[in-house]
Design a protein around this motif. Structure first.
Motif, PDB file in Angstrom:
ATOM      1  N   LEU A  24       0.827  -1.213   0.000  1.00 55.68           N
ATOM      2  CA  LEU A  24       0.000   0.000   0.000  1.00 55.68           C
ATOM      3  C   LEU A  24       0.861   1.263   0.000  1.00 55.68           C
ATOM      4  O   LEU A  24       0.564   2.231  -0.713  1.00 55.68           O
ATOM      5  CB  LEU A  24      -0.920  -0.005   1.217  1.00 55.68           C
ATOM      6  CG  LEU A  24      -2.004  -1.086   1.257  1.00 55.68           C
ATOM      7  CD1 LEU A  24      -2.715  -1.075   2.600  1.00 55.68           C
ATOM      8  CD2 LEU A  24      -3.003  -0.898   0.122  1.00 55.68           C
ATOM      9  N   PHE A  25       1.926   1.267   0.788  1.00 50.66           N
ATOM     10  CA  PHE A  25       2.769   2.451   0.898  1.00 50.66           C
ATOM     11  C   PHE A  25       3.589   2.693  -0.371  1.00 50.66           C
ATOM     12  O   PHE A  25       3.759   3.832  -0.803  1.00 50.66           O
ATOM     13  CB  PHE A  25       3.726   2.327   2.083  1.00 50.66           C
ATOM     14  CG  PHE A  25       3.074   2.389   3.435  1.00 50.66           C
ATOM     15  CD1 PHE A  25       1.751   2.763   3.588  1.00 50.66           C
ATOM     16  CD2 PHE A  25       3.794   2.073   4.581  1.00 50.66           C
ATOM     17  CE1 PHE A  25       1.151   2.823   4.837  1.00 50.66           C
ATOM     18  CE2 PHE A  25       3.211   2.128   5.838  1.00 50.66           C
ATOM     19  CZ  PHE A  25       1.886   2.501   5.965  1.00 50.66           C
ATOM     20  N   LEU A  26       4.099   1.624  -0.972  1.00 49.99           N
ATOM     21  CA  LEU A  26       5.016   1.789  -2.097  1.00 49.99           C
ATOM     22  C   LEU A  26       4.299   1.996  -3.427  1.00 49.99           C
ATOM     23  O   LEU A  26       4.822   2.675  -4.320  1.00 49.99           O
ATOM     24  CB  LEU A  26       5.976   0.600  -2.201  1.00 49.99           C
ATOM     25  CG  LEU A  26       7.250   0.713  -1.344  1.00 49.99           C
ATOM     26  CD1 LEU A  26       6.929   0.755   0.148  1.00 49.99           C
ATOM     27  CD2 LEU A  26       8.206  -0.438  -1.635  1.00 49.99           C
ATOM     28  N   THR A  27       3.108   1.432  -3.590  1.00 52.35           N
ATOM     29  CA  THR A  27       2.355   1.682  -4.819  1.00 52.35           C
ATOM     30  C   THR A  27       1.633   3.013  -4.762  1.00 52.35           C
ATOM     31  O   THR A  27       1.462   3.677  -5.782  1.00 52.35           O
ATOM     32  CB  THR A  27       1.329   0.572  -5.085  1.00 52.35           C
ATOM     33  OG1 THR A  27       0.361   0.546  -4.017  1.00 52.35           O
ATOM     34  CG2 THR A  27       2.010  -0.787  -5.199  1.00 52.35           C
ATOM     35  N   ALA A  28       1.177   3.416  -3.563  1.00 58.78           N
ATOM     36  CA  ALA A  28       0.446   4.677  -3.377  1.00 58.78           C
ATOM     37  C   ALA A  28      -0.830   4.732  -4.215  1.00 58.78           C
ATOM     38  O   ALA A  28      -1.312   5.811  -4.545  1.00 58.78           O
ATOM     39  CB  ALA A  28       1.340   5.877  -3.673  1.00 58.78           C
ATOM     40  N   ASN A  29      -1.371   3.573  -4.545  1.00 58.03           N
ATOM     41  CA  ASN A  29      -2.561   3.544  -5.390  1.00 58.03           C
ATOM     42  C   ASN A  29      -3.823   3.908  -4.611  1.00 58.03           C
ATOM     43  O   ASN A  29      -3.928   3.645  -3.410  1.00 58.03           O
ATOM     44  CB  ASN A  29      -2.749   2.132  -5.972  1.00 58.03           C
ATOM     45  CG  ASN A  29      -1.714   1.808  -7.028  1.00 58.03           C
ATOM     46  OD1 ASN A  29      -1.192   2.704  -7.684  1.00 58.03           O
ATOM     47  ND2 ASN A  29      -1.408   0.530  -7.187  1.00 58.03           N
ATOM     48  N   ILE A  30      -4.775   4.491  -5.325  1.00 60.78           N
ATOM     49  CA  ILE A  30      -6.116   4.681  -4.773  1.00 60.78           C
ATOM     50  C   ILE A  30      -6.853   3.346  -4.838  1.00 60.78           C
ATOM     51  O   ILE A  30      -6.745   2.612  -5.823  1.00 60.78           O
ATOM     52  CB  ILE A  30      -6.885   5.749  -5.565  1.00 60.78           C
ATOM     53  CG1 ILE A  30      -6.210   7.115  -5.403  1.00 60.78           C
ATOM     54  CG2 ILE A  30      -8.342   5.819  -5.112  1.00 60.78           C
ATOM     55  CD1 ILE A  30      -6.856   8.212  -6.220  1.00 60.78           C
ATOM     56  N   PHE A  31      -7.576   3.013  -3.763  1.00 54.83           N
ATOM     57  CA  PHE A  31      -8.355   1.777  -3.762  1.00 54.83           C
ATOM     58  C   PHE A  31      -9.710   2.037  -3.129  1.00 54.83           C
ATOM     59  O   PHE A  31      -9.911   3.035  -2.424  1.00 54.83           O
ATOM     60  CB  PHE A  31      -7.606   0.642  -3.044  1.00 54.83           C
ATOM     61  CG  PHE A  31      -7.087   0.984  -1.669  1.00 54.83           C
ATOM     62  CD1 PHE A  31      -7.802   0.647  -0.526  1.00 54.83           C
ATOM     63  CD2 PHE A  31      -5.862   1.626  -1.515  1.00 54.83           C
ATOM     64  CE1 PHE A  31      -7.325   0.948   0.739  1.00 54.83           C
ATOM     65  CE2 PHE A  31      -5.370   1.930  -0.239  1.00 54.83           C
ATOM     66  CZ  PHE A  31      -6.099   1.586   0.889  1.00 54.83           C
ATOM     67  N   ASP A  32     -10.643   1.140  -3.410  1.00 56.46           N
ATOM     68  CA  ASP A  32     -12.021   1.348  -2.968  1.00 56.46           C
ATOM     69  C   ASP A  32     -12.314   0.631  -1.658  1.00 56.46           C
ATOM     70  O   ASP A  32     -11.433  -0.021  -1.066  1.00 56.46           O
ATOM     71  CB  ASP A  32     -13.004   0.928  -4.052  1.00 56.46           C
ATOM     72  CG  ASP A  32     -12.918  -0.562  -4.397  1.00 56.46           C
ATOM     73  OD1 ASP A  32     -12.295  -1.341  -3.642  1.00 56.46           O
ATOM     74  OD2 ASP A  32     -13.503  -0.948  -5.430  1.00 56.46           O
ATOM     75  N   ALA A  33     -13.548   0.750  -1.199  1.00 60.90           N
ATOM     76  CA  ALA A  33     -13.936   0.176   0.089  1.00 60.90           C
ATOM     77  C   ALA A  33     -13.839  -1.343   0.083  1.00 60.90           C
ATOM     78  O   ALA A  33     -13.469  -1.952   1.098  1.00 60.90           O
ATOM     79  CB  ALA A  33     -15.355   0.616   0.446  1.00 60.90           C
ATOM     80  N   ASP A  34     -14.165  -1.966  -1.036  1.00 60.34           N
ATOM     81  CA  ASP A  34     -14.074  -3.421  -1.096  1.00 60.34           C
ATOM     82  C   ASP A  34     -12.640  -3.884  -0.882  1.00 60.34           C
ATOM     83  O   ASP A  34     -12.390  -4.853  -0.151  1.00 60.34           O
ATOM     84  CB  ASP A  34     -14.589  -3.934  -2.441  1.00 60.34           C
ATOM     85  CG  ASP A  34     -16.107  -3.838  -2.566  1.00 60.34           C
ATOM     86  OD1 ASP A  34     -16.785  -3.901  -1.514  1.00 60.34           O
ATOM     87  OD2 ASP A  34     -16.601  -3.698  -3.690  1.00 60.34           O
TER      88      ASP A  34
END
Length: 298
Positions: free
Chosen positions: A199-209
């Protein structure tokens, strides 16, 4: 400092006006953003049955953090450490967004600070998160809209979190050459080391699911069902002894990571013995044997 790219700005979930402001971070004469209409940065509401609602109240800025907001949250969380008969503390953001993370004006100011100044400033956020983590009652994040950066850190520092469908999350610090340092202990506790690295290294936005899959939230709720969830949970918690809830939470915090040895076994034996002779323990067992409700559930 290089200007953020279009993808960086999208990751921060900000408006065009805010994008213009972050592009001018290096210019100290950029005027401060307009203050919120309501100067009460954090609102605290409570009910007679031991439920507290803490609302981050900067809707015009998507409830982004600055030093004043962090200080107000810290004070609110510290106040609840000694509150009697509080079973649940719900944390939410005003205006349909949980928190967009760091306030852009605050980020702009930090560019000109020394390392020592930045350390002192970051320590304020670290202390606020620790104060939240140590509240004896069950803490529950009610997430809508977005929880970015430090906002997602608050979600992870809670004992429980739910989000409505369509909510977005991100740890986008590395897109700006930064790291999610102060929130990291709570994110790692929530999702584990391997997932935190991703999560920290990709820095991508992700949804609630995906947030539920990762362990950041416990449940995805349909739009408009947040009040129903709160009512259901508070009704359930009304049957629980508030003091015992605090001791159970302390039990987890104290035991996590410890090896099961003689000292740990003796410690847990002392804890249950103390609970059995406590006022709540005596009342709860007697009520069960007498087939009646305990005093705290009446």
């Amino acid at each position: 400092m290089t200007d953020p790219t279009e993808s960086d700005l999208n990751a921060l979930d900000i408006t065009d006006a805010e994008a213009a402001e972050i592009n001018a971070i290096a210019q100290p004469l950029v005027p401060d953003p307009a203050p919120d209409a309501n100067d009460d940065l954090v609102q605290i509401d409570s009910t007679t049955d031991g439920v507290v609602f803490i609302t981050i109240n900067r809707p015009a800025k998507k409830n982004a953090f600055d030093a004043a907001t962090i200080a107000a949250l810290h004070e609110a969380f510290e106040t609840l450490h000694g509150a009697d008969r509080v079973r649940a503390v719900f944390i939410r953001g005003a205006g349909g967004t949980f928190s967009a993370g760091a306030d852009l004006g605050w980020m702009r100011d930090a560019v000109g600070w020394s390392e020592s100044d930045n350390r002192d400033d970051a320590l304020m956020l670290a202390k606020m998160l620790k104060a939240l983590h140590d509240i004896p009652a069950l803490t529950v994040a009610l997430v809508e809209g977005a929880a970015m950066g430090g906002g997602a850190g608050i979600v992870c520092a809670c004992d429980m979190a739910v989000a409505v469908e369509g909510t977005r999350f991100a740890f986008s610090e590395v897109k700006l050459g930064l790291i999610p340092a102060t929130i990291a202990p709570y994110v790692i506790e929530a999702v584990g080391a391997r997932r935190a690295r991703q999560l920290f290294l990709t820095a991508n936005i992700f949804d609630a699911d995906y947030a539920a899959h990762a362990g950041i939230i416990d449940m995805v709720l349909p739009e408009g069902s947040m009040d129903e969830f709160v009512s259901m949970l508070t009704d359930s918690l009304s049957q629980n002894a508030p003091g015992a809830m605090g001791e159970a939470k302390r039990l987890v915090n104290d035991l996590v990571g410890h090896r099961v040895d003689r000292g740990l076994m003796e410690d847990t034996a002392r804890r249950i013995a103390r609970a059995r002779v406590s006022k709540e323990g005596q009342e709860g067992v007697r009520a069960f044997l007498e087939k009646r409700s305990p005093s705290w559930a009446e």
